[in-house]
Design a protein around this motif. Sequence first.
Motif, mmCIF file in Angstrom:
data_model
loop_
_atom_site.group_PDB
_atom_site.id
_atom_site.type_symbol
_atom_site.label_atom_id
_atom_site.label_comp_id
_atom_site.label_asym_id
_atom_site.label_seq_id
_atom_site.Cartn_x
_atom_site.Cartn_y
_atom_site.Cartn_z
ATOM 1 N N LEU A 198 14.238 9.959 -13.027
ATOM 2 C CA LEU A 198 13.119 9.141 -12.556
ATOM 3 C C LEU A 198 11.905 9.493 -13.426
ATOM 4 O O LEU A 198 11.697 8.882 -14.459
ATOM 5 C CB LEU A 198 12.874 9.431 -11.068
ATOM 6 C CG LEU A 198 11.869 8.564 -10.350
ATOM 7 C CD1 LEU A 198 12.325 7.124 -10.314
ATOM 8 C CD2 LEU A 198 11.629 9.063 -8.921
ATOM 9 N N TYR A 199 11.157 10.468 -13.009
ATOM 10 C CA TYR A 199 10.069 11.019 -13.819
ATOM 11 C C TYR A 199 9.670 12.334 -13.184
ATOM 12 O O TYR A 199 9.900 12.572 -11.998
ATOM 13 C CB TYR A 199 8.854 10.075 -13.879
ATOM 14 C CG TYR A 199 8.490 9.439 -12.550
ATOM 15 C CD1 TYR A 199 7.820 10.155 -11.567
ATOM 16 C CD2 TYR A 199 8.845 8.121 -12.268
ATOM 17 C CE1 TYR A 199 7.496 9.584 -10.340
ATOM 18 C CE2 TYR A 199 8.531 7.538 -11.044
ATOM 19 C CZ TYR A 199 7.858 8.284 -10.090
ATOM 20 O OH TYR A 199 7.552 7.730 -8.875
ATOM 21 N N CYS A 200 9.072 13.205 -13.967
ATOM 22 C CA CYS A 200 8.510 14.431 -13.418
ATOM 23 C C CYS A 200 7.274 14.055 -12.599
ATOM 24 O O CYS A 200 6.580 13.090 -12.928
ATOM 25 C CB CYS A 200 8.052 15.362 -14.534
ATOM 26 S SG CYS A 200 9.333 16.252 -15.401
ATOM 27 N N ASN B 247 2.079 12.373 -1.794
ATOM 28 C CA ASN B 247 3.101 13.057 -2.573
ATOM 29 C C ASN B 247 2.609 13.465 -3.967
ATOM 30 O O ASN B 247 3.390 13.629 -4.886
ATOM 31 C CB ASN B 247 4.366 12.199 -2.682
ATOM 32 C CG ASN B 247 5.602 13.070 -2.848
ATOM 33 O OD1 ASN B 247 5.637 14.202 -2.355
ATOM 34 N ND2 ASN B 247 6.620 12.552 -3.536
ATOM 35 N N ARG B 248 1.309 13.616 -4.092
ATOM 36 C CA ARG B 248 0.718 14.291 -5.264
ATOM 37 C C ARG B 248 -0.275 15.359 -4.796
ATOM 38 O O ARG B 248 -0.916 15.993 -5.616
ATOM 39 C CB ARG B 248 -0.039 13.288 -6.163
ATOM 40 C CG ARG B 248 0.837 12.224 -6.792
ATOM 41 C CD ARG B 248 1.850 12.791 -7.783
ATOM 42 N NE ARG B 248 2.663 11.721 -8.356
ATOM 43 C CZ ARG B 248 3.750 11.214 -7.789
ATOM 44 N NH1 ARG B 248 4.198 11.713 -6.636
ATOM 45 N NH2 ARG B 248 4.417 10.242 -8.384
ATOM 46 N N ASN B 249 -0.379 15.521 -3.476
ATOM 47 C CA ASN B 249 -1.412 16.382 -2.908
ATOM 48 C C ASN B 249 -0.883 17.786 -2.569
ATOM 49 O O ASN B 249 -1.631 18.665 -2.193
ATOM 50 C CB ASN B 249 -1.992 15.694 -1.655
ATOM 51 C CG ASN B 249 -3.243 16.359 -1.129
ATOM 52 O OD1 ASN B 249 -3.317 16.796 0.013
ATOM 53 N ND2 ASN B 249 -4.269 16.458 -1.983
ATOM 54 N N TRP C 264 0.843 -1.195 0.000
ATOM 55 C CA TRP C 264 0.000 0.000 0.000
ATOM 56 C C TRP C 264 0.881 1.248 0.000
ATOM 57 O O TRP C 264 1.900 1.305 0.682
ATOM 58 C CB TRP C 264 -0.917 0.014 1.226
ATOM 59 C CG TRP C 264 -1.912 1.127 1.160
ATOM 60 C CD1 TRP C 264 -1.914 2.279 1.873
ATOM 61 C CD2 TRP C 264 -3.055 1.175 0.300
ATOM 62 N NE1 TRP C 264 -2.979 3.060 1.509
ATOM 63 C CE2 TRP C 264 -3.698 2.413 0.533
ATOM 64 C CE3 TRP C 264 -3.581 0.315 -0.671
ATOM 65 C CZ2 TRP C 264 -4.853 2.799 -0.154
ATOM 66 C CZ3 TRP C 264 -4.732 0.693 -1.344
ATOM 67 C CH2 TRP C 264 -5.358 1.927 -1.078
ATOM 68 N N ARG C 265 0.481 2.271 -0.779
ATOM 69 C CA ARG C 265 1.309 3.453 -0.951
ATOM 70 C C ARG C 265 0.683 4.719 -0.333
ATOM 71 O O ARG C 265 1.358 5.544 0.268
ATOM 72 C CB ARG C 265 1.505 3.672 -2.460
ATOM 73 C CG ARG C 265 2.056 5.019 -2.884
ATOM 74 C CD ARG C 265 2.147 5.053 -4.411
ATOM 75 N NE ARG C 265 2.371 6.378 -4.939
ATOM 76 C CZ ARG C 265 3.570 6.866 -5.252
ATOM 77 N NH1 ARG C 265 4.644 6.137 -5.065
ATOM 78 N NH2 ARG C 265 3.688 8.069 -5.750
ATOM 79 N N LYS C 266 -0.627 4.855 -0.489
ATOM 80 C CA LYS C 266 -1.285 6.141 -0.202
ATOM 81 C C LYS C 266 -1.672 6.247 1.270
ATOM 82 O O LYS C 266 -1.354 5.396 2.076
ATOM 83 C CB LYS C 266 -2.534 6.249 -1.083
ATOM 84 C CG LYS C 266 -2.237 6.164 -2.577
ATOM 85 C CD LYS C 266 -3.485 6.350 -3.426
ATOM 86 C CE LYS C 266 -4.379 5.128 -3.440
ATOM 87 N NZ LYS C 266 -5.565 5.307 -4.311
ATOM 88 N N ILE D 227 14.991 12.023 -1.232
ATOM 89 C CA ILE D 227 15.978 10.958 -1.430
ATOM 90 C C ILE D 227 15.238 9.640 -1.554
ATOM 91 O O ILE D 227 14.401 9.298 -0.709
ATOM 92 C CB ILE D 227 17.013 10.918 -0.288
ATOM 93 C CG1 ILE D 227 17.844 12.202 -0.294
ATOM 94 C CG2 ILE D 227 17.920 9.687 -0.435
ATOM 95 C CD1 ILE D 227 19.054 12.206 0.624
ATOM 96 N N GLU D 228 15.530 8.926 -2.631
ATOM 97 C CA GLU D 228 15.053 7.550 -2.794
ATOM 98 C C GLU D 228 16.160 6.653 -2.235
ATOM 99 O O GLU D 228 17.283 6.654 -2.734
ATOM 100 C CB GLU D 228 14.817 7.226 -4.271
ATOM 101 C CG GLU D 228 13.769 8.097 -4.942
ATOM 102 C CD GLU D 228 12.329 7.645 -4.682
ATOM 103 O OE1 GLU D 228 12.138 6.663 -3.929
ATOM 104 O OE2 GLU D 228 11.411 8.284 -5.216
ATOM 105 N N LEU D 229 15.817 5.898 -1.177
ATOM 106 C CA LEU D 229 16.825 5.126 -0.448
ATOM 107 C C LEU D 229 17.136 3.803 -1.150
ATOM 108 O O LEU D 229 16.741 3.570 -2.277
ATOM 109 C CB LEU D 229 16.297 4.879 0.973
ATOM 110 C CG LEU D 229 16.022 6.160 1.764
ATOM 111 C CD1 LEU D 229 15.186 5.854 2.987
ATOM 112 C CD2 LEU D 229 17.329 6.834 2.155
HETATM 113 O O1 0X9 Z 1 6.598 9.178 -7.082
HETATM 114 C C1 0X9 Z 1 6.982 9.633 -6.022
HETATM 115 O O2 0X9 Z 1 6.278 10.275 -5.255
HETATM 116 C C2 0X9 Z 1 8.436 9.401 -5.597
HETATM 117 N N1 0X9 Z 1 8.885 8.106 -5.953
HETATM 118 S S1 0X9 Z 1 8.365 6.821 -5.115
HETATM 119 O O3 0X9 Z 1 8.773 5.630 -5.781
HETATM 120 N N2 0X9 Z 1 9.043 6.810 -3.699
HETATM 121 O O4 0X9 Z 1 6.971 6.929 -4.959
HETATM 122 C C3 0X9 Z 1 9.304 10.379 -6.317
HETATM 123 C C4 0X9 Z 1 8.903 11.777 -6.127
HETATM 124 C C5 0X9 Z 1 9.919 12.675 -6.693
HETATM 125 N N3 0X9 Z 1 9.395 13.972 -6.888
HETATM 126 C C6 0X9 Z 1 9.158 14.479 -8.111
HETATM 127 N N4 0X9 Z 1 9.455 13.801 -9.188
HETATM 128 N N5 0X9 Z 1 8.628 15.671 -8.147
#
Ligand code: 0X9
Length: 756
Positions: free
Chosen positions: A355-357, A251-253, A234-236, A377-379
Amino acid sequence: MIHLISACAMVVTGAAAAAVPMPNPTDYVGKQVIELDVPDELTVTQLLDDGLSALACRPAPGPGPWLVDADQLAMIEALGLDHSPLIPDMAAHQRARNAQRRAARAAARGLDAFYSDYRTYDEYQTRIDQFLTDHADIATSVTLGQSHEGRDIRGVVINVDGTDKPAVLFNGCQHAREWISPPTTWYIADMLADGYGVDSRITALLDRVEVVVIPITNPDGYEYTYNAGGYRFWRKNRRDNSGSCEGVDLNRNWGADWNGGESTSTDPCSDVYVGPSSMSEPEVQALANYCLGHGDIRAQIDFHSYSQLILEPRGYTTVPPPDWDALHALGGEMAAGIQSVHGLSYTHDNPCHILYCASGTLIDWPYETYGASSFTIELRPSSGSGDGFDPPPSQILPCAEENFEAALVLIEDVAVPMTIDLPMGPPSIVHTDAETSFAVRVVERSEAPDSSTATLHYRGGAGAFSERGLTHLGGESYEASLPAFECDDSPEYYVSVASVGGTEVRYPLAAPDEVLTSEVVSELDVAFDDDGETNPGWSVSGTASDGHWNRGVPAGGGDRGDPPTDGDGSGQCWLTDNVAGNSDVDGGYSALTSPELVTPGDGWTMSYWRWFSNDYGASPNEDVMLVEWSEDGSTWSLVEQIGPTGASGGWVQTDFDLDALGMSGVESFRLRVTAEDAGSGSVVEAGFDGVQIVKMDCVDANPCPGDLDGDGTVGVDDVLLVLGAFGTNDPAGDLNGDGIVDVNDILGIVAAFGPC
Ligand code: 0X9
Ligand code: ZN
């Protein structure tokens, strides 16, 4: 009957889970994690619609981890999609991981026990309470707010004297499944608090900066990943979306390019669901309100996993922010700090490149809202690792240790407005009869240095520090010059510079509690100095059929363990099988024996450069390189053995105290360097260079103060010398060196009257 047994088994599982909550393996029976190569968007949508779980937060075409059951796997095969197993049996994996975690907990003792396993939300609450009791003098509790389900989002504030200071904030676990994030974050609090007053760097930093540590930002989601009937991946958070799917991706909010379309979704079932509105989530609001209310948070790190990345603002666009150069340099310093601990490399850059935007993330909101230098930081582990979000608990401590260095780099960036360093290091020796210069670099960070304030502070031992200005050579370069010292001095020194705004920075940062030191030397005896450009009498012997030692400029081009250059920079060195291409020691050993090395008396130091690589070829890590010494040429004693493991080449300079090697009283000896090919198929490449044997000695320039004319006696002659120079600043008569020849110099002679 069968029903009874399984019910019984469930009770047992439930009881164990109550002691140490762990994901229930039976939730994963028949499931596996595969790396699936999805050809296009259409297929991604089809797979999601068919109920497959993508573990990437933003399922996209290309290879990525997916959790599937047998039917889903059959469907994938029917579609002809490329796949390979990452975790072939998720239930067995979870069972094994649980057993491993129980064993790790049972075995854990002492200081690091907390880091022996992943800990639940409740265990963090206990840990925080204990921390606050243990460190009540320097730390206070902070509760940012409550989660959807009413759990406290807690942390600690370390402020050693409670006065206003710029702050650095570390938070973990916005994403529930990223279990390595909370311990890595919390370790910062533990290390800082334990190090305050003990470690001079930590003390100096905490005297200047407040540190806030929030280990679990998403307690509901985190708890859900532990619970039987929950979901390990689970992530959210756990918002009730009034539909079939729960949760918002915290982390999208965030209110920076919220719902901007970069790795976002408005579908509540998506792992990157942005939520009903910007900053709608109580967990986000709690952290945001704290930061805004604080008012002086200058830097922060949001810890996630995995991929070993340091992500720098901005997160939703490649358009660089105005201070990109400084942020990127800081990311590089953090990566270097991490690498210095266990050698792991973390890539640092704008996430769009590596990674990705992503829109609405915690990289951008602090940066855009109050200008903080904010990073994600991605560990551990690296992106290619099958362990993904579930590295074994043995990874926790090393991960935490290396990232603590990144935290220190960030805190130091806030603590010091300028950085001072010594590009060539401090001088290891200073002299009795001459000054010793060394290079100093002063780099502007948030404030510019006032070059006129750059100062060297020095003393011969206890007592007050004297001061000398540094010479500004231009730009960031300065030169410091230490005076001559006496043999029984123990020189201590540090450098200081004030910014144009008046803030002083020192090197070392904690000076004068921490100082630089050098040894006082008047003579350097050299018994042997061989840079490999000639052969002063080395001989080669041994049983190897090929690849014996020879001397020359390295010809192997750095291929398969060959040194690309010599060791000491002169050009030539001794090497095994020095030809281009696939060449090495074969079928036996090759020994390089020195000429007789004469070392009268004790106190000699030997140094040399050596290279040894044995990890190419079919039998890596089997062969060794030996360095030995012998007084009589028949009995040999070990200086050092390199290999069989950890021999990956690289020139290494080492030095040895010959007395400590057992050579006290030995007047001469020979050195022998042996490279052996023991294993068939192994590639052995050795090098040797720059051998020096020296002895440092100290005899005071003037061992008899008062004997101004150097005749061995302090007498009338010396008084006459003073009288002849009376009233001047002539050093010949200025016994006490105060710049004037006066009655004090005569009194000094009278006090020392007699033979030296
Ligand atoms: O997707 C995410 O929120 C982060 N990666 S994760 O695999 N831990 O979920 C990366 C977020 C990095 N932030 C941006 N790219 N703005
Ligand atoms: Zn994450």
